[in-house]
Design a protein around this motif. Structure first.
Motif, PDB file in Angstrom:
ATOM      1  N   ALA A   4       0.845  -1.208   0.000  1.00 19.34           N
ATOM      2  CA  ALA A   4       0.000   0.000   0.000  1.00 19.34           C
ATOM      3  C   ALA A   4       0.874   1.249   0.000  1.00 19.34           C
ATOM      4  O   ALA A   4       0.570   2.240  -0.679  1.00 19.34           O
ATOM      5  CB  ALA A   4      -0.921  -0.007   1.215  1.00 19.34           C
ATOM      6  N   GLY A   5       1.963   1.200   0.745  1.00 19.14           N
ATOM      7  CA  GLY A   5       2.894   2.337   0.795  1.00 19.14           C
ATOM      8  C   GLY A   5       3.560   2.573  -0.544  1.00 19.14           C
ATOM      9  O   GLY A   5       3.769   3.717  -0.959  1.00 19.14           O
ATOM     10  N   LEU A   6       3.899   1.479  -1.232  1.00 16.68           N
ATOM     11  CA  LEU A   6       4.503   1.582  -2.565  1.00 16.68           C
ATOM     12  C   LEU A   6       3.542   2.275  -3.526  1.00 16.68           C
ATOM     13  O   LEU A   6       3.905   3.216  -4.242  1.00 16.68           O
ATOM     14  CB  LEU A   6       4.854   0.179  -3.084  1.00 16.68           C
ATOM     15  CG  LEU A   6       5.486   0.088  -4.460  1.00 16.68           C
ATOM     16  CD1 LEU A   6       6.962   0.447  -4.395  1.00 16.68           C
ATOM     17  CD2 LEU A   6       5.336  -1.314  -5.041  1.00 16.68           C
ATOM     18  N   VAL A   7       2.295   1.814  -3.493  1.00 13.86           N
ATOM     19  CA  VAL A   7       1.273   2.383  -4.386  1.00 13.86           C
ATOM     20  C   VAL A   7       1.019   3.844  -4.027  1.00 13.86           C
ATOM     21  O   VAL A   7       0.925   4.713  -4.905  1.00 13.86           O
ATOM     22  CB  VAL A   7      -0.037   1.555  -4.302  1.00 13.86           C
ATOM     23  CG1 VAL A   7      -1.168   2.245  -5.054  1.00 13.86           C
ATOM     24  CG2 VAL A   7       0.198   0.152  -4.829  1.00 13.86           C
ATOM     25  N   LEU A   8       0.951   4.124  -2.723  1.00 15.81           N
ATOM     26  CA  LEU A   8       0.694   5.498  -2.272  1.00 15.81           C
ATOM     27  C   LEU A   8       1.830   6.425  -2.699  1.00 15.81           C
ATOM     28  O   LEU A   8       1.592   7.516  -3.241  1.00 15.81           O
ATOM     29  CB  LEU A   8       0.539   5.524  -0.746  1.00 15.81           C
ATOM     30  CG  LEU A   8       0.276   6.904  -0.127  1.00 15.81           C
ATOM     31  CD1 LEU A   8      -1.081   7.456  -0.575  1.00 15.81           C
ATOM     32  CD2 LEU A   8       0.335   6.830   1.406  1.00 15.81           C
ATOM     33  N   GLY A   9       3.072   5.992  -2.490  1.00 14.56           N
ATOM     34  CA  GLY A   9       4.226   6.828  -2.840  1.00 14.56           C
ATOM     35  C   GLY A   9       4.259   7.135  -4.324  1.00 14.56           C
ATOM     36  O   GLY A   9       4.430   8.296  -4.733  1.00 14.56           O
ATOM     37  N   LEU A  10       4.084   6.097  -5.137  1.00  8.47           N
ATOM     38  CA  LEU A  10       4.103   6.311  -6.584  1.00  8.47           C
ATOM     39  C   LEU A  10       2.884   7.114  -7.037  1.00  8.47           C
ATOM     40  O   LEU A  10       2.963   7.912  -7.972  1.00  8.47           O
ATOM     41  CB  LEU A  10       4.175   4.965  -7.318  1.00  8.47           C
ATOM     42  CG  LEU A  10       5.484   4.189  -7.119  1.00  8.47           C
ATOM     43  CD1 LEU A  10       5.427   2.835  -7.817  1.00  8.47           C
ATOM     44  CD2 LEU A  10       6.692   4.987  -7.620  1.00  8.47           C
ATOM     45  N   GLY A  11       1.760   6.899  -6.342  1.00  7.69           N
ATOM     46  CA  GLY A  11       0.543   7.637  -6.683  1.00  7.69           C
ATOM     47  C   GLY A  11       0.697   9.125  -6.421  1.00  7.69           C
ATOM     48  O   GLY A  11       0.313   9.963  -7.255  1.00  7.69           O
ATOM     49  N   VAL A  12       1.273   9.472  -5.266  1.00  4.06           N
ATOM     50  CA  VAL A  12       1.492  10.893  -4.947  1.00  4.06           C
ATOM     51  C   VAL A  12       2.465  11.503  -5.948  1.00  4.06           C
ATOM     52  O   VAL A  12       2.275  12.631  -6.418  1.00  4.06           O
ATOM     53  CB  VAL A  12       2.004  11.051  -3.498  1.00  4.06           C
ATOM     54  CG1 VAL A  12       2.481  12.478  -3.246  1.00  4.06           C
ATOM     55  CG2 VAL A  12       0.911  10.682  -2.508  1.00  4.06           C
ATOM     56  N   ALA A  13       3.513  10.742  -6.291  1.00  6.08           N
ATOM     57  CA  ALA A  13       4.489  11.252  -7.270  1.00  6.08           C
ATOM     58  C   ALA A  13       3.806  11.532  -8.601  1.00  6.08           C
ATOM     59  O   ALA A  13       4.049  12.554  -9.236  1.00  6.08           O
ATOM     60  CB  ALA A  13       5.622  10.232  -7.454  1.00  6.08           C
ATOM     61  N   LYS A  14       2.913  10.620  -8.993  1.00  8.92           N
ATOM     62  CA  LYS A  14       2.211  10.805 -10.263  1.00  8.92           C
ATOM     63  C   LYS A  14       1.262  12.007 -10.187  1.00  8.92           C
ATOM     64  O   LYS A  14       1.166  12.798 -11.135  1.00  8.92           O
ATOM     65  CB  LYS A  14       1.427   9.536 -10.622  1.00  8.92           C
ATOM     66  CG  LYS A  14       0.852   9.586 -12.021  1.00  8.92           C
ATOM     67  CD  LYS A  14       0.393   8.231 -12.485  1.00  8.92           C
ATOM     68  CE  LYS A  14      -0.021   8.313 -13.950  1.00  8.92           C
ATOM     69  NZ  LYS A  14      -0.462   7.035 -14.473  1.00  8.92           N
TER      70      LYS A  14
END
Lengths: 176, 240
Positions: free
Chosen positions: B50-60
């Motif tokens: 979830a953290g991986l997805v969240l981090g990449l999501g915020v970056a996007k």
């Protein structure tokens, strides 16, 4: 002509390194250039020697030194040159980081000295020139003391063309 | 274990003026999270998938909200060079930079498969004893992580232990992302060469029956040269 006419003296080669402001030698040592190694390894040489575990590492260390503003020389033997081909491809051909190599023709029969290297019966010697031509890397042959001026040309070409330039050392260097 | 955004994000947020040498998997993550300031500003470093997805999501999301910044950040931030495509080259490229620039910190974000390919480089680095080098390895057990996750040759290679025995001044293994965030500034401040093995979860694989591989972008084959020139200029400007 005998071996002595084709032996570059270590002192002449060392003077050429100093003239070209070489500050680092990155190397897997070479039998053909032993006398030059010995001269560079002296405490008063003013050149820092970095021994690497293989020639790929030599090329990448030299790349980092070059990017960081230093002027390294790579010293290795022909087998080492073949060993590091992919790293050389990435660093010199694709990333265009300039560097100069002195590569000893290890394994060359003394009876071949004074004759074309392409006539050597040993593959490691015979394939050096066609190998360098095939990968489009400029090279020169060092056959006598007078040829050491080609080191100056090699640095100039490497930096102008942003590529690697190889100097093939054809005979064991003289211990003088 | 930490995820790859945590492993790379801690470095991006904390490296300051240090030179950074990265390998392919880290490069992809850094490209996405660095942002125009190079510091991964605002990207959360949270554990788990979830953290991986969240981090990449915020970056996007940042690239959508601030397209000018995203454009400016295209490629590597100042001071970063990627050993791509050159598997195995990162550690000794960093060594050369560390020796040439002794006044600067140099960080290498190595890969486990990459380091295994040039394991003798640990001896080469240790022998030079560069005090300004921090060598990190992302140990996720996979090659082409996030694409097909091919296994590296060995399941539990003790990278930190081998680095210690090779002669690094300090070596340790870190599992937890919060611990990594806490230790990073301390490790960076230490007299090197320092080695840290980061235990990282593989990014979930994409491949399956019917999957079509996209062509890799052209700049993947040219960027190392561009980055070398940019880094050379960056260092020259700093020295001036």
């Amino acid at each position: 002509m005998g071996l002595s006419e084709h032996s570059i003296s270590a002192s002449t080669a060392f003077a050429a390194l100093r003239r070209n402001q070489v500050d680092h030698v990155v190397t897997v040592p070479d039998w053909v250039q032993l006398s030059l190694h010995e001269r560079i390894n002296r405490a008063d040489s003013g050149i820092k020697v970095i021994n690497t575990a293989n020639e790929n590492q030599a090329v990448t260390v030299a790349a980092g030194l070059t990017i960081g503003g230093k002027r390294p020389l790579l010293m290795m033997q022909n087998q080492g040159l073949y060993n590091c081909f992919n790293t050389l491809r990435a660093v010199c051909l694709d990333a265009h980081i300039p560097m100069v190599f002195m590569v000893g023709q290890f394994g060359r029969e003394f009876s071949n000295i004074g004759h074309p290297m392409s006539e050597s019966k040993r593959s490691m010697v015979r394939i050096a020139e066609p190998f360098l031509k095939a990968i489009d890397l400029p090279f020169h042959i060092l056959d006598s003391d007078a040829d050491m001026s080609r080191l100056d040309q090699a640095y100039e070409d490497a930096e102008r063309l942003r590529t690697g330039v190889v100097l093939l050392v054809g005979a064991p260097m003289a211990w003088r | 274990m930490m995820n790859l955004v945590q492993a790379c994000g801690v470095v991006a947020k904390g490296r300051g003026e240090a030179i950074l040498v990265a390998t392919m998997a880290s490069m992809f993550i850094l490209d996405r999270i660095e942002g125009a300031d190079g510091g991964a500003t605002g990207v959360p470093l949270v554990s788990g998938k979830a953290g991986l997805v969240l981090g990449l999501g915020v970056a996007k999301l940042k690239t959508v909200l601030k397209p000018a910044h995203a454009q400016a950040a295209k490629g590597s931030a100042a001071g970063r060079i990627n050993s791509v495509p050159l598997m195995g080259g990162a550690a000794c490229l960093a060594l050369g930079l560390a020796l040439a620039q002794p006044q600067k910190k140099v960080i290498v974000l190595d890969g486990d498969a990459s380091l295994l390919l040039e394991l003798g480089g640990l001896a080469t680095v240790a022998a030079q004893r560069p005090p300004n080098l921090l060598h990190c390895v992302v140990h996720n057990g996979t090659q082409f992580t996030g694409l097909d996750n091919m296994h590296i040759p060995t399941d539990d290679f003790q990278f930190a232990e081998v680095a210690r025995k090779a002669g690094y001044a300090h070596a340790e293994r870190i599992q937890d992302g919060a611990k990594w965030a806490e230790r990073f500034p301390q490790l960076l401040a230490m007299q090197g060469p320092v080695f840290v093995e980061l235990m990282v979860e593989p990014v979930p694989k994409q491949t399956k029956d019917g999957f079509e591989q996209a062509e890799l972008p052209e700049n993947q084959y040219t960027r190392m040269g561009d980055e070398a020139l940019a880094l050379q200029n960056w260092l020259a400007q700093e020295a001036a």
